[in-house]
Motif scaffolding. Structure first.
Motif, short mmCIF file in Angstrom:
data_model
loop_
_atom_site.label_atom_id
_atom_site.label_comp_id
_atom_site.label_asym_id
_atom_site.label_seq_id
_atom_site.Cartn_x
_atom_site.Cartn_y
_atom_site.Cartn_z
N HIS A 205 0.85 -1.18 0.00
CA HIS A 205 0.00 0.00 0.00
C HIS A 205 0.90 1.25 0.00
O HIS A 205 2.12 1.14 0.16
CB HIS A 205 -0.98 0.00 1.19
CG HIS A 205 -0.35 -0.24 2.54
ND1 HIS A 205 -1.07 -0.26 3.71
CD2 HIS A 205 0.94 -0.45 2.91
CE1 HIS A 205 -0.27 -0.48 4.73
NE2 HIS A 205 0.95 -0.60 4.27
N SER B 285 0.61 3.58 2.19
CA SER B 285 0.67 4.11 3.56
C SER B 285 2.08 4.29 4.14
O SER B 285 2.29 5.21 4.95
CB SER B 285 -0.19 3.24 4.49
OG SER B 285 -1.49 3.11 3.97
N GLN C 93 3.40 7.73 4.45
CA GLN C 93 2.97 8.58 5.58
C GLN C 93 4.13 8.75 6.56
O GLN C 93 4.51 9.85 6.94
CB GLN C 93 1.80 7.95 6.34
CG GLN C 93 0.49 7.89 5.58
CD GLN C 93 -0.65 7.42 6.49
OE1 GLN C 93 -0.59 7.53 7.71
NE2 GLN C 93 -1.69 6.88 5.88
N ARG D 53 0.51 -6.83 -4.67
CA ARG D 53 0.05 -7.88 -3.76
C ARG D 53 0.03 -9.20 -4.49
O ARG D 53 -0.13 -9.23 -5.71
CB ARG D 53 -1.36 -7.59 -3.22
CG ARG D 53 -1.33 -6.48 -2.20
CD ARG D 53 -2.64 -6.28 -1.50
NE ARG D 53 -2.63 -4.93 -0.94
CZ ARG D 53 -3.67 -4.34 -0.38
NH1 ARG D 53 -4.82 -4.99 -0.28
NH2 ARG D 53 -3.57 -3.12 0.10
N GLN E 286 -2.53 3.17 -5.92
CA GLN E 286 -3.30 3.78 -4.84
C GLN E 286 -3.03 5.28 -4.78
O GLN E 286 -2.03 5.77 -5.30
CB GLN E 286 -2.91 3.17 -3.49
CG GLN E 286 -3.40 1.74 -3.31
CD GLN E 286 -3.21 1.24 -1.88
OE1 GLN E 286 -2.35 1.72 -1.14
NE2 GLN E 286 -4.00 0.25 -1.50
N GLU F 142 -2.98 7.94 -1.59
CA GLU F 142 -3.03 8.02 -0.13
C GLU F 142 -3.12 9.49 0.25
O GLU F 142 -2.68 10.36 -0.50
CB GLU F 142 -1.68 7.45 0.37
CG GLU F 142 -1.54 7.32 1.84
CD GLU F 142 -2.06 5.96 2.31
OE1 GLU F 142 -2.28 5.07 1.47
OE2 GLU F 142 -2.25 5.82 3.52
N PHE G 60 -3.51 1.24 11.48
CA PHE G 60 -2.85 2.55 11.61
C PHE G 60 -3.83 3.70 11.81
O PHE G 60 -3.42 4.86 11.85
CB PHE G 60 -1.96 2.80 10.39
CG PHE G 60 -2.56 2.33 9.10
CD1 PHE G 60 -2.39 1.01 8.69
CD2 PHE G 60 -3.32 3.17 8.31
CE1 PHE G 60 -2.98 0.55 7.51
CE2 PHE G 60 -3.90 2.72 7.14
CZ PHE G 60 -3.73 1.40 6.73
N THR G 61 -5.12 3.40 11.91
CA THR G 61 -6.10 4.47 12.20
C THR G 61 -7.04 4.01 13.30
O THR G 61 -7.35 2.82 13.43
CB THR G 61 -6.93 4.83 10.94
OG1 THR G 61 -7.35 3.64 10.29
CG2 THR G 61 -6.14 5.70 9.98
N GLY H 29 -10.63 3.67 2.20
CA GLY H 29 -10.50 3.45 3.63
C GLY H 29 -9.92 4.70 4.25
O GLY H 29 -9.13 5.40 3.63
N ALA I 69 -6.15 10.16 7.81
CA ALA I 69 -5.49 9.56 6.64
C ALA I 69 -6.55 8.83 5.82
O ALA I 69 -7.62 8.49 6.33
CB ALA I 69 -4.41 8.59 7.09
N PHE I 70 -6.24 8.65 4.57
CA PHE I 70 -7.14 7.88 3.72
C PHE I 70 -6.35 7.22 2.59
O PHE I 70 -5.22 7.65 2.28
CB PHE I 70 -8.26 8.77 3.14
CG PHE I 70 -7.74 9.96 2.35
CD1 PHE I 70 -7.46 9.86 1.00
CD2 PHE I 70 -7.53 11.19 2.99
CE1 PHE I 70 -6.98 10.95 0.29
CE2 PHE I 70 -7.05 12.29 2.27
CZ PHE I 70 -6.76 12.16 0.92
N GLY I 71 -6.93 6.19 2.01
CA GLY I 71 -6.27 5.51 0.89
C GLY I 71 -7.30 4.93 -0.03
O GLY I 71 -8.28 4.33 0.41
N1 DAH Z 1 -3.65 1.13 3.24
C1 DAH Z 1 -5.02 0.68 3.15
C2 DAH Z 1 -5.12 -0.45 2.14
O1 DAH Z 1 -4.28 -0.58 1.31
C3 DAH Z 1 -5.94 1.79 2.74
C4 DAH Z 1 -6.06 2.84 3.78
C5 DAH Z 1 -7.01 2.74 4.74
C6 DAH Z 1 -5.17 3.90 3.82
C7 DAH Z 1 -7.15 3.67 5.74
C8 DAH Z 1 -5.26 4.85 4.82
C9 DAH Z 1 -6.29 4.74 5.78
O2 DAH Z 1 -4.45 5.88 4.91
O3 DAH Z 1 -6.39 5.66 6.74
O4 DAH Z 1 -6.06 -1.19 2.18
#
Ligand code: DAH
Length: 377
Positions: free
Chosen positions: A198, A200, A203, A224, A238, A240, A280-281, A318, A344-346
């Motif tokens: 990912h 992430s 970050q 993956r 992705q 992020e 991580f969240t 997410g 955070a989001f992804g």
């Molecule tokens: N890294 C997660 C994934 O690959 C996606 C994700 C979810 C990123 C929540 C984030 C987060 O930064 O806060 O499934």
């Protein structure tokens, strides 16, 4: 030029040689009268176009020849054709030399001399649909003041998992999901290399370099261990996001993402958040947007809406509030979890591109067929 292709009745060597010689002498006479590039084109068309003399000879001589004469006729046809092509080439060279002489010297670039010849047409490339989608989404956040960050695709266990608060035996570390670089067993776990699963880890990498406040978006390639099918690929993309400051709340997360989705998909989409889990969240959520294909009704006329599986909602990303345990890893750079907070989001760029362009097979994005990709030109 009054040459017409004769019909052959005599297929002896002598008769064939005579026919070939007559044809060639007509061709040479014709070539001698070529004075400029317009003449050259007429000459080329007359002798070598699809319906030109060479093509006529082929059907008049070869196709009508009796079976046992074919080999010999073939030989004389090929020899004649080669000579005619050579004659064309020589005529072209002669023209170039004449132009050079007229201009008084050897020009360095022969091709640039005749400006009346059609140019080389170079097809114009186009942005790949996944890149295009990524750029559009990144732009939405840039307009909110976010900057773009990136990080390595070959990552360490530390950044991909440990510093993101994945416990040591979390199933995502399993070889089922993660592609590990071979021959790393001798190293301590946190230093082992893998293909990041990912975006992430960027970050952490960015928080190590930049003190708060930060607002960043991170587009990138991830891997993956998934077999390829219509919705999976071992390589995908992705986007992020991370915002850290004092007093960042879940309300900021919702407001930011709701605004971004309206910018991206159109102002009529709604967003909905459902509880979820990411290491991580905390708290974590999945965000859905109202289906921009059926308008949220779950139906398209008489038909059920497939992209949203008739629910009227499409899962897009997410997200969550950065877990204090994550800040602990970068505490020394100003990220004291008692003083700062963040969200955070992804999201999957390929999936969003599939939905946006109504493509039903993810593999099409990666097979490199220009007929498919050309639709975005
Ligand atoms: N890294 C997660 C994934 O690959 C996606 C994700 C979810 C990123 C929540 C984030 C987060 O930064 O806060 O499934």
């Amino acid at each position: 030029m009054a040459y017409t292709v004769p019909k052959l009745t005599d297929y002896s060597e002598r008769a064939l040689e005579r026919a070939a010689t007559e044809c060639l002498s007509a061709c040479l006479t014709d070539a001698n009268s070529v004075r400029n590039s317009a003449d050259l084109k007429v000459f080329r068309d007359r002798w070598l176009s699809r319906k030109g003399t060479v093509a006529q000879i082929k059907s008049a001589w070869l196709e009508d020849a009796p079976k046992d004469a074919r080999k010999l006729v073939g030989f004389w046809f090929n020899a004649t054709k080669d000579r005619i092509q050579q004659c064309l080439k020589e005529t072209e060279d002669r023209l170039v030399q004449e132009v050079e002489a007229a201009l008084g010297g050897n020009l360095p670039d022969r091709e640039s001399v005749d400006i009346s010849l059609p140019g080389v047409r170079r097809p114009i490339g186009a942005e790949h649909p996944v890149i295009k989608t990524t750029n559009e989404m990144v732009r939405v956040f840039q307009k909110l003041g976010y900057s773009v960050a990136d990080g390595p695709v070959v990552e360490t266990d530390y950044y991909n998992f440990e510093a993101l608060n994945f416990p040591p035996n979390h199933p995502a570390r399993d070889t089922q999901d993660t592609l590990f670089i071979a021959g790393q067993q001798g190293k301590p776990q946190r230093e082992r290399l893998l293909l990041r699963t990912h975006t992430s880890p960027v970050q952490i990498r960015t928080m190590e370099k930049m003190r708060p406040p930060i607002r960043i978006v991170i587009p990138g390639t991830v891997h993956r261990n998934d077999p390829p099918d219509a919705s999976h690929s071992p390589m995908f993309h992705q986007i992020e996001g991370l915002a850290v400051d004092t007093n960042i709340t879940f309300g900021d997360l919702k407001g930011t993402l709701d605004h971004a989705m309206k910018e991206f998909f159109g102002s009529s989409v709604k967003t909905s958040f459902r509880p979820s889990f990411f290491p991580f969240t905390e708290p974590s959520a999945e965000m859905f947007v109202s289906c921009f294909i059926c308008g949220g009704s779950g139906r398209r006329g008489e038909e059920p809406c497939r992209p949203c599986k008739q629910t009227g909602w499409i899962e897009i990303l997410g997200c969550g509030m950065v877990d204090p345990n994550v800040f602990e890893f970068v505490k020394d750079n100003g990220y004291d979890p008692r003083k700062v907070s963040g969200f955070a989001f992804g999201m999957g760029a390929d999936r969003i591109a599939l939905l946006k362009y109504g493509v039903d097979d993810l593999q099409l994005f990666f097979q490199g067929d220009v007929r498919f990709l050309g639709q975005w030109a």
